[in-house]
Design an enzyme around this catalytic site. Structure first.
Site, mmCIF file in Angstrom:
data_model
loop_
_atom_site.group_PDB
_atom_site.id
_atom_site.type_symbol
_atom_site.label_atom_id
_atom_site.label_comp_id
_atom_site.label_asym_id
_atom_site.label_seq_id
_atom_site.Cartn_x
_atom_site.Cartn_y
_atom_site.Cartn_z
ATOM 1 C CD GLU A 81 37.618 -61.740 -7.363
ATOM 2 O OE1 GLU A 81 36.849 -61.151 -8.148
ATOM 3 O OE2 GLU A 81 38.640 -61.196 -6.920
ATOM 4 N N GLY A 95 29.822 -69.522 6.430
ATOM 5 C CA GLY A 95 30.676 -68.408 6.036
ATOM 6 C C GLY A 95 31.817 -68.218 7.017
ATOM 7 C CG ASN A 122 26.392 -57.381 1.056
ATOM 8 O OD1 ASN A 122 25.549 -57.698 1.901
ATOM 9 N ND2 ASN A 122 27.030 -58.272 0.318
ATOM 10 C CE1 TYR A 129 32.840 -61.262 4.955
ATOM 11 C CE2 TYR A 129 32.368 -59.213 3.824
ATOM 12 C CZ TYR A 129 32.472 -60.586 3.811
ATOM 13 O OH TYR A 129 32.221 -61.283 2.666
#
Length: 159
Positions: A81, A95, A122, A129
């Site tokens: 989330e 992260g 972003n 990612y």
């Protein structure tokens, strides 16, 4: 170090939720309170979970997630989330370690997916990612019902 959240972490998690919302230009949308978050994460049968990244004695970031399910794979998965690392702690691998922890839970439990969403503007997050091998699902659009629209659809159910 990555660890599961404890009740003592609730104020820090709320602060990070607000920090994430501010970064995403949506601070006015946050309704969550410490009491609500405590009840969500630490009720007798929680459906939402949180892991904390710790840097020395300081909380560096968090990941809030829940278990999902894929009818096509026939297995559960994890939906991330929120992922947030304090700006002062970015670049320290927190992260990446939070994502690795959740990926490890998927693998240990035999889950077939680990998914999340990211705002299309972003680019630092998107680049991060992609750097770990995540791929966008360009063919899917997300939809959401909230507020009056949610209530209107719910009013149409049969009992």
């Amino acid at each position: 170090m990555i660890r599961p959240a404890t009740p003592d972490d609730v104020p820090a998690i709320i602060d990070m939720i607000r920090g994430l919302a501010e970064y995403e230009k949506a601070l006015d949308k946050v309704e969550n309170t410490p009491d609500m978050l405590h009840e969500t994460l630490f009720c007798p049968s929680p459906s939402v979970f949180c892991h904390i990244a710790v840097d020395g004695e300081r909380i560096a970031g968090f990941a809030i997630w829940f278990v999902s399910y894929s009818t096509w794979l026939g297995t559960h998965g994890i939906h991330l989330e929120d992922l947030f690392v304090h700006p002062a702690h970015r670049g320290g691998g927190h992260g990446r370690r939070l994502l690795a922890e959740l990926a490890g839970i998927c693998v240990e439990r035999g889950y077939g997916r680990f998914e999340w969403s990211v705002l299309d503007w972003n680019t630092p997050a998107i680049d991060f990612y992609r750097a770990i091998g995540a791929e966008p699902l360009d063919e899917w659009d997300r939809y959401r019902l909230t507020g009056p629209a949610l209530e209107k659809v719910a009013a149409g159910r049969t009992r």
